[in-house]
Scaffold this motif. Structure first.
Motif, mmCIF file in Angstrom:
data_model
loop_
_atom_site.group_PDB
_atom_site.id
_atom_site.type_symbol
_atom_site.label_atom_id
_atom_site.label_comp_id
_atom_site.label_asym_id
_atom_site.label_seq_id
_atom_site.Cartn_x
_atom_site.Cartn_y
_atom_site.Cartn_z
ATOM 1 N N ILE A 122 0.867 -1.180 0.000
ATOM 2 C CA ILE A 122 0.000 0.000 0.000
ATOM 3 C C ILE A 122 0.900 1.225 0.000
ATOM 4 C CG2 ILE A 122 -1.769 1.283 1.243
ATOM 5 C CD1 ILE A 122 -2.676 -1.362 2.477
ATOM 6 N N ARG A 264 1.405 -6.627 -6.149
ATOM 7 C CA ARG A 264 0.070 -6.030 -6.074
ATOM 8 C C ARG A 264 0.164 -4.731 -5.269
ATOM 9 N NH1 ARG A 264 -5.078 -9.268 -3.525
ATOM 10 N NH2 ARG A 264 -6.698 -7.702 -3.872
ATOM 11 N N TYR A 266 -1.549 -0.852 -4.100
ATOM 12 C CA TYR A 266 -2.656 0.083 -3.951
ATOM 13 C C TYR A 266 -2.065 1.470 -3.715
ATOM 14 C CZ TYR A 266 -5.896 -3.841 -3.292
ATOM 15 O OH TYR A 266 -6.647 -4.977 -3.464
ATOM 16 N N ILE A 268 -2.895 5.211 -2.421
ATOM 17 C CA ILE A 268 -3.897 5.925 -1.636
ATOM 18 C C ILE A 268 -3.375 7.301 -1.227
ATOM 19 C CG2 ILE A 268 -4.900 3.779 -0.765
ATOM 20 C CD1 ILE A 268 -3.514 4.333 1.911
ATOM 21 N N ARG A 272 -1.876 9.146 -4.747
ATOM 22 C CA ARG A 272 -2.835 8.872 -5.829
ATOM 23 C C ARG A 272 -3.236 10.168 -6.517
ATOM 24 N NH1 ARG A 272 -8.618 5.784 -4.863
ATOM 25 N NH2 ARG A 272 -9.469 6.072 -6.946
ATOM 26 N N GLU A 283 -9.619 6.702 1.941
ATOM 27 C CA GLU A 283 -8.909 5.707 1.151
ATOM 28 C C GLU A 283 -8.112 4.749 2.026
ATOM 29 O OE1 GLU A 283 -6.819 7.884 -1.872
ATOM 30 O OE2 GLU A 283 -8.684 8.580 -2.771
#
Length: 284
Positions: A122, A264, A266, A268, A272, A283
């Protein structure tokens, strides 16, 4: 602000407020426990670490600096904003209680991620001040709003390029230190990104502090003397010892680009898209 816009009540700190029944805001145990690396210890990163830890994942939170808080630490410096430190303290406490392993002074690279092999990354790496393409912007008399709020010295006469929330808060901060401050804003008025309940009082305080506001004014060049700007086709020199840039932020996306196709990820918070605390917390 929400009520004045005929929108449902919401909270910048608690994204579940008013949406407690929505499935997306339920924190349930994860069916599969994963190893998750959160990069960035600002509000988005800390809230994400807290939530995924509560779901039962193994969480590692990496922060490049020596303390958690991210841009909240800077945002809490202007007048009337010190209560943001309560949010920092809350998030730090919840991250600790949730069993997140926090690593400070930890600059994460793509190589470190490949070696650590997390299941999910993340990225909450935040944003940095936008430096406009403006002649003279590289001069030694130019600083950013973030430089000012983190203690960088400025002269007695200050011109701030940008009259949004950040520019206005920095103007009030400097006026409180006895500086002679002028705000240059391209739009028809300042603090356009401030909620209506707060905006009128902020503008009133700036007026009471003697801050000069020049709206519909575009900076054209920074010189040793100050800022050459134009309004309605007419140029004018605004003299200054220090010029402060407050024209926005740009996402820190370098690491995310390096990780494409490798793990993987993400994105936030400001990494972003540069926005405000509410979006970062939601988020997360």
């Amino acid at each position: 602000d929400k009520l004045l816009s005929e929108m449902p009540v919401a909270c910048k700190v608690n994204p579940r407020a008013g949406r407690e029944g929505e499935d997306a805001f339920q924190i349930r145990p994860a069916k599969t426990k994963r190893k998750i690396m959160v990069v960035g210890g600002g509000p988005a990163g800390m809230e994400a670490a807290r939530v995924v830890a509560l779901r039962g994942h193994q969480v590692f939170l990496h922060e490049e600096k020596d303390r958690l808080g991210g841009q909240l630490l800077v945002a809490s410096v202007p007048p009337y904003k010190s209560r943001l430190n309560h949010l920092v303290n809350y998030l730090v406490t919840q991250v600790t209680k949730s069993g997140v392993e926090v690593k400070l002074n930890s600059k994460v690279t793509a190589e470190i991620i490949e070696q650590t092999k997390p299941d999910i990354v993340i990225l909450a790496t935040g944003s940095s001040p936008l430096i406009p393409e403006l002649s003279g912007v590289e001069r030694s008399n130019v600083v950013t709003a973030w430089d000012v709020l983190t203690g960088k010295h400025v002269g007695d006469r200050v011109v701030i390029i940008g009259g949004g929330m950040v520019g206005c808060e920095v103007a009030e901060f400097l006026a409180g230190k006895g500086k002679k401050v002028t705000i240059l804003e391209m739009l028809k008025g300042i603090a356009q990104d401030v909620g209506p309940i707060s905006r009128w009082r902020l503008i009133q305080r700036l007026s009471e502090a003697g801050v000069r506001v020049e709206a519909r004014t575009t900076a054209e060049e920074i010189t040793e003397e100050g800022v050459l700007a134009s309004r309605e086709g007419l140029s004018q020199m605004f003299t200054a010892d220090t010029i402060v840039l407050a024209v926005g932020m740009v996402s820190n996306t370098g690491l995310s680009q390096e990780l494409q196709g490798k793990v993987r990820v993400y994105l936030i918070g400001d990494s972003r898209e540069p926005r405000k605390i509410g979006e970062a917390m939601e988020e997360g």
